[in-house]
Write an enzyme that holds these catalytic residues in place. Structure first.
Site, short mmCIF file in Angstrom:
data_model
loop_
_atom_site.label_atom_id
_atom_site.label_comp_id
_atom_site.label_asym_id
_atom_site.label_seq_id
_atom_site.Cartn_x
_atom_site.Cartn_y
_atom_site.Cartn_z
N ALA A 61 0.85 -1.19 0.00
CA ALA A 61 0.00 0.00 0.00
C ALA A 61 0.89 1.24 0.00
O ALA A 61 1.91 1.28 0.68
CB ALA A 61 -0.89 0.00 1.25
N SER A 106 4.36 3.94 3.23
CA SER A 106 3.96 2.74 2.51
C SER A 106 3.99 1.56 3.49
O SER A 106 4.50 1.68 4.60
CB SER A 106 4.96 2.52 1.37
OG SER A 106 4.60 1.40 0.58
N LYS A 107 3.44 0.45 3.09
CA LYS A 107 3.56 -0.77 3.90
C LYS A 107 3.23 -1.96 3.03
O LYS A 107 2.39 -1.87 2.12
CB LYS A 107 2.57 -0.73 5.07
CG LYS A 107 2.91 -1.71 6.16
CD LYS A 107 4.01 -1.14 7.03
CE LYS A 107 4.29 -1.93 8.26
NZ LYS A 107 4.94 -1.10 9.27
N GLY A 108 3.87 -3.06 3.31
CA GLY A 108 3.59 -4.27 2.55
C GLY A 108 3.28 -5.42 3.48
O GLY A 108 3.60 -5.38 4.68
N ASP A 149 9.50 -5.88 9.21
CA ASP A 149 8.37 -5.63 10.09
C ASP A 149 8.08 -6.97 10.77
O ASP A 149 8.90 -7.89 10.72
CB ASP A 149 7.17 -5.11 9.28
CG ASP A 149 6.13 -4.42 10.16
OD1 ASP A 149 6.34 -3.26 10.54
OD2 ASP A 149 5.10 -5.04 10.51
#
Ligand code: GLU
Length: 479
Positions: A61, A106-108, A149
């Site tokens: 995202a 952002s993040k995945g 993460d």
């Protein structure tokens, strides 16, 4: 009566955003532009494992591209979903703006239980996921830079970096496509410990302000404070380690998946290293040395202590338990551990919360240093360290000459000379940059908290600072 209905994680972040946005003079259009998640890419890919094709679902995202690259970790967990990565990406935008790290958010995530796979299988899966993201520039040193993460570590980052290099053989900045890499692959000293260390610096700074400490109904310093930590992963472990070893605090409880371990005698606190070793060996805290095991881990969040540090996942403090939390001070080491509804309850009960945007920013702060190091292709301190030592040696020699000519009975202590002569290495520089950022950010937040009558807590202060900075950057782009 059913259980209270809680909004989703993303809605919870949006609710908090809206509360803060009400306190800022910005056009509704710009507020909306900042709030929304710009894009989310969903990929489903197949990997042949032991002859069988297995399909995996992954996300990346991109919340806000007011600055690029956008930044944020990649999470491996079964609970990963679009709502979650979008919430986490939004938190990354606000976090980076708050601590003045020049990235968008952002993040995945990959929906997978990493413990169920062998290392070579995880490598295959990670490389394939990375391939899908790299070919769409969703991993790229100038556009989108992931990091570890939950469920990922420097091992996965090394695979991703190598995959990027294979696909971009002539990109001189290839190393900067991901942070949190192992040292020998362009990583930086102090990245693994960074989030936990940042929590330690955050609390040190908090306790430098007696007025804030009093707001939490506490007094004195960090030393001797009774702390309960939820989650002894990378973040919780390092926070507990530094808070006890360097801060003199007592870790009186550690909550893990299988339950909690509580210190037998509160005066002593748990031996964090021993509990961590036991967790590595057995996968749980049951039977860990120096403590009493309690099966109901979540109930331990409600136990009496001075500081509660949720360092695991989002939403653990929610409408079902917020009114029973006893800790007067809560530090959000995880992203979003307190839901929007719980936040209101805790505030009305006078609890002080050191919010995630600030408390767990250490990871991305040191990621920024790593990214800069990769772009400049030189280790921090390499040019100046010996020169600094030479100048210090000059001063020490001169002082020693003066002392001896004056015939003074006392001189510089050997310990002082040894420590003063030593030039800073990369780890010391990284820690210094992290400490400086944490202190400066806390001060900016507290100035707003105490300086403006309508800012009720540190979380609102953090959001206001972040939103105003993002707005400024959109405005200068003509939006
Ligand atoms: N995953 C970490 C976080 O949530 C670090 C992100 C990064 O370094 O980019 O802040």
């Amino acid at each position: 009566m059913g259980l209270p209905v809680e909004p989703s994680f993303r809605q919870s972040v949006d609710l908090i955003f809206s509360r803060a946005a009400q306190l800022i003079d910005l056009s509704p259009g710009l507020k909306e532009k900042i709030r929304v998640c710009n894009a989310t890419y969903t990929v489903r890919f197949g990997v042949r494992l032991d002859g069988e094709i297995c399909t995996f679902t992954g996300y990346r995202a991109i919340h806000s591209e007011h600055m690029e690259p956008v930044k944020g970790g990649i999470r491996y967990a079964l609970a990963v979903n679009q709502d979650e990565v979008e919430a986490l990406a939004a938190l990354m935008s606000y976090k980076c703006a708050l601590v003045e790290v020049p990235f968008g958010g952002s993040k995945g995530g990959l929906r997978i239980d990493p413990r169920k796979y062998a290392e070579h299988q995880l490598e295959q899966i990670t490389r394939r996921f990375a391939y899908e993201l790299i070919k769409r520039d969703l991993i790229n040193p100038s556009q989108n830079v992931p990091a570890p993460d939950m469920g990922t570590s420097e091992r996965e980052m090394a695979w991703i970096a190598d995959q990027y290099r294979r696909m971009h053989t002539t990109d001189i900045h290839a190393e900067a496509c991901v942070t949190g890499k192992p040292l020998h692959m362009g990583g930086i000293h102090g990245r693994t410990e960074a989030t936990g260390r940042g929590i330690f610096y955050a609390l040190q700074e908090f306790f430098r302000h007696p007025e804030d400490v009093a707001r939490a109904g506490l007094d004195g310093g960090l030393a001797g404070k009774r702390i309960i930590v939820q989650g002894l992963g990378n973040v919780g472990y390092h926070a507990a380690k530094f808070l006890s070893e360097e801060g003199g605090a007592r870790i009186i409880g550690i909550i893990e998946r299988d339950g909690a371990i509580l210190a037998e005698g509160e005066r002593e606190g748990l031996d964090v290293e021993a509990v961590a070793a036991h967790l590595r060996e057995t996968g749980g805290v049951k039977g860990a040395p120096g403590g009493r095991f309690v099966r109901d881990g979540l109930a331990t969040l409600e136990a009496e202590c001075d500081i509660l540090i949720p360092a695991a996942i989002e939403g653990v403090i929610n409408l079902t338990n917020a009114d029973r939390i006893r800790a007067p001070l809560i530090v959000e080491a995880a992203n979003g551990p307190i839901t929007a509804g719980a936040d209101e309850i805790l505030r009305s009960r006078g609890k002080v919360i050191i919010p995630d945007l600030f408390a767990n920013a250490g990871g991305v702060i040191v990621s920024y240093f790593e990214w800069v190091k990769n772009l400049s292709r030189i280790r921090f301190g390499r040019l100046q360290r010996r020169q600094e030592e030479a100048r210090h040696a000059l001063l020490v020699a001169e002082l020693q000459r003066i002392i001896s000519e004056a015939g003074l009975a006392t001189g510089l202590s050997d310990d002082f000379v040894r420590r003063y002569l030593k030039g800073a290495d990369e780890l010391e520089l990284v820690r210094s940059g992290l400490d400086d950022t944490m202190r400066g950010t806390y001060q900016a937040m507290r100035d707003l908290w105490h300086g403006r009558g309508d800012v009720p807590d540190l979380r609102m202060a953090a959001y206001i600072i972040a939103i105003e900075r993002i707005a400024l950057s959109y405005r200068s782009k003509g939006l």
